[in-house]
Design an enzyme around this catalytic site. Sequence first.
Site, PDB file in Angstrom:
ATOM      1  N   GLU A  21       0.803  -1.239   0.000  1.00 48.91           N
ATOM      2  CA  GLU A  21       0.000   0.000   0.000  1.00 48.91           C
ATOM      3  C   GLU A  21       0.832   1.284   0.000  1.00 48.91           C
ATOM      4  OE1 GLU A  21      -2.704  -0.383   3.297  1.00 48.91           O
ATOM      5  OE2 GLU A  21      -3.517  -2.272   2.571  1.00 48.91           O
ATOM      6  N   GLU A  29      -6.176 -10.929  -1.066  1.00 51.90           N
ATOM      7  CA  GLU A  29      -6.965 -10.693   0.159  1.00 51.90           C
ATOM      8  C   GLU A  29      -8.466 -10.639  -0.153  1.00 51.90           C
ATOM      9  OE1 GLU A  29      -5.544  -7.290   2.394  1.00 51.90           O
ATOM     10  OE2 GLU A  29      -3.441  -7.745   1.966  1.00 51.90           O
TER      11      GLU A  29
HETATM   12  O1  G3I Z   1      -3.712  -7.560  19.318  1.00 49.52           O
HETATM   13  C1  G3I Z   1      -4.226  -6.292  19.772  1.00 49.52           C
HETATM   14  C2  G3I Z   1      -4.762  -6.418  21.145  1.00 49.52           C
HETATM   15  O2  G3I Z   1      -3.696  -6.708  22.035  1.00 49.52           O
HETATM   16  C3  G3I Z   1      -5.462  -5.121  21.537  1.00 49.52           C
HETATM   17  O3  G3I Z   1      -6.051  -5.273  22.791  1.00 49.52           O
HETATM   18  C4  G3I Z   1      -6.545  -4.771  20.518  1.00 49.52           C
HETATM   19  C5  G3I Z   1      -7.209  -3.428  20.818  1.00 49.52           C
HETATM   20  O4  G3I Z   1      -7.819  -2.895  19.677  1.00 49.52           O
HETATM   21  O5  G3I Z   1      -5.941  -4.657  19.266  1.00 49.52           O
HETATM   22  C6  G3I Z   1      -5.327  -5.872  18.827  1.00 49.52           C
HETATM   23  O6  G3I Z   1      -4.728  -5.611  17.614  1.00 49.52           O
HETATM   24  C7  G3I Z   1      -5.574  -5.537  16.489  1.00 49.52           C
HETATM   25  C8  G3I Z   1      -5.098  -6.564  15.478  1.00 49.52           C
HETATM   26  O7  G3I Z   1      -5.824  -6.432  14.267  1.00 49.52           O
HETATM   27  C9  G3I Z   1      -5.245  -7.997  15.983  1.00 49.52           C
HETATM   28  O8  G3I Z   1      -6.591  -8.273  16.215  1.00 49.52           O
HETATM   29  C10 G3I Z   1      -5.484  -4.148  15.913  1.00 49.52           C
HETATM   30  O9  G3I Z   1      -6.075  -3.217  16.798  1.00 49.52           O
HETATM   31  C11 G3I Z   1      -6.191  -4.093  14.580  1.00 49.52           C
HETATM   32  O10 G3I Z   1      -5.943  -2.821  13.961  1.00 49.52           O
HETATM   33  C12 G3I Z   1      -5.632  -5.174  13.669  1.00 49.52           C
HETATM   34  O11 G3I Z   1      -6.335  -5.087  12.456  1.00 49.52           O
HETATM   35  C13 G3I Z   1      -5.747  -5.743  11.363  1.00 49.52           C
HETATM   36  C14 G3I Z   1      -5.386  -4.702  10.292  1.00 49.52           C
HETATM   37  O12 G3I Z   1      -4.968  -5.346   9.100  1.00 49.52           O
HETATM   38  C15 G3I Z   1      -4.240  -3.804  10.764  1.00 49.52           C
HETATM   39  O13 G3I Z   1      -3.071  -4.540  10.969  1.00 49.52           O
HETATM   40  C16 G3I Z   1      -6.779  -6.732  10.812  1.00 49.52           C
HETATM   41  O14 G3I Z   1      -6.949  -7.776  11.773  1.00 49.52           O
HETATM   42  C17 G3I Z   1      -6.290  -7.310   9.477  1.00 49.52           C
HETATM   43  O15 G3I Z   1      -7.292  -8.126   8.907  1.00 49.52           O
HETATM   44  C18 G3I Z   1      -5.957  -6.168   8.537  1.00 49.52           C
HETATM   45  O16 G3I Z   1      -5.482  -6.721   7.333  1.00 49.52           O
HETATM   46  C19 G3I Z   1      -5.177  -5.784   6.300  1.00 49.52           C
HETATM   47  C20 G3I Z   1      -3.964  -6.295   5.572  1.00 49.52           C
HETATM   48  O17 G3I Z   1      -2.907  -6.497   6.474  1.00 49.52           O
HETATM   49  C21 G3I Z   1      -3.539  -5.308   4.468  1.00 49.52           C
HETATM   50  N1  G3I Z   1      -4.646  -5.040   3.561  1.00 49.52           N
HETATM   51  C22 G3I Z   1      -5.909  -4.630   4.204  1.00 49.52           C
HETATM   52  C23 G3I Z   1      -6.327  -5.638   5.274  1.00 49.52           C
HETATM   53  C24 G3I Z   1      -7.637  -5.241   5.914  1.00 49.52           C
HETATM   54  O18 G3I Z   1      -7.511  -4.008   6.569  1.00 49.52           O
END
Ligand code: G3I
Length: 373
Positions: free
Chosen positions: A169, A282
Amino acid sequence: MRNNDNIGHWPARRIDRRTFLLAAGTAFASAYVSRADEPTETSLRQRAEKKGLVFGTQVNAGPLFSLKPYQDAVLRDASMIVPENEMKWRPTQSTALQSNYFNADRIAKFAKDNKLLLRGHTAVWHQNPPAWTKDIITGDDGQKLVLEHASDLIKHFRERVMEWDVVNEAIAPEDGMPDNLRNWAPYNKGGIDFIVDCFYAAREADPKANLYYNDYSVYYQSQSHRRDAILGFLEKLKTKGAPVDGFGIQSHLIAKAEFDEVIYRRFLSEVADLGLKIRATELDVSDIRLELDIKLRDTIVAAHTKQYLDVLFDEPAVVGLVTWGITDRFSWLHQGWPRKDRLRQRCLPLDDNFAKKPMWYAIANAFEHAPSR
Ligand code: G3I
């Protein structure tokens, strides 16, 4: 992909329910089979392999190692997996002092034990540096830190990951920066040359891995600015000699968005002309614009999936498809793009209880009709 990106941007065209069901019903009549047939049904991985393609899915270590039906579903249908978050910078290096690859290593071992291909996601992504990197990344050593991270990560998984999303991205035309690069300090300072360096670092870290650039929102009519910007960017990467092997098209689709086959076919063939492989990395289909009725939602999501995949698989440079999850039970869309009515989205091949949905049959059907590689 940012949560609100482009959502609500396309005109929500109303399709008469009866007309749609009739049309979709014809297309999918052969796809619906009774539950009793399921145990003998050919899996998605087998259907893909028959055509020289690969079907994979994103996995999350939580359910993968604690929920048997989830693990069974992955093993039944996928021959490639990619960790949802476990290889990202924030979870693997929450402090500057040491890396923690516990969950990512478990997933890599699971892949090896079960003879699954493993994708790596992702080494360089503006959205995921840990909090402690904030001041360093904007300072003089920002590029060095990002390069070191990419190199360490890829080295750690050397010869275990077959393909990396090296950079994710990086293109954001709306930011108004040179070469349509995203407004992020390492890109602002190093430009495309910095991204070329990221690919060199990746190749050096694991010479056998395939190296991908991964990005979103190139599928719909209204996204021509992103298609043009990404094509221009890929062309420059190649001209500058970056060791880039493929383009990952995320494919976070939206049921009812305006999809133009001709435009998309042309885009895919232009990417292919650059000598790049293409993988949909994805896939999920948001039903955020659809009404309440579950059957209708599932039918429209399946029809959109099929329409998209038929075009995708027609392009010979396409090597496979990865869905961003296998079951509706675990999808980022529930938090990322919640429906206004708070109902759960029905965006993936299996429902919350791991039963096949029309989307599963749409993918199966698209593999059946895909030209052989
Ligand atoms: O693990 C922490 C936890 O400790 C904490 O308490 C909690 C509070 O919000 O957050 C948890 O982390 C989250 C993580 O997912 C694991 O669940 C993050 O907030 C959350 O932002 C994160 O979201 C991920 C996102 O990427 C950002 O990394 C999504 O699961 C994941 O599906 C998403 O995937 C992305 C691809 O990498 C790139 N393309 C788009 C796609 C969808 O957004």
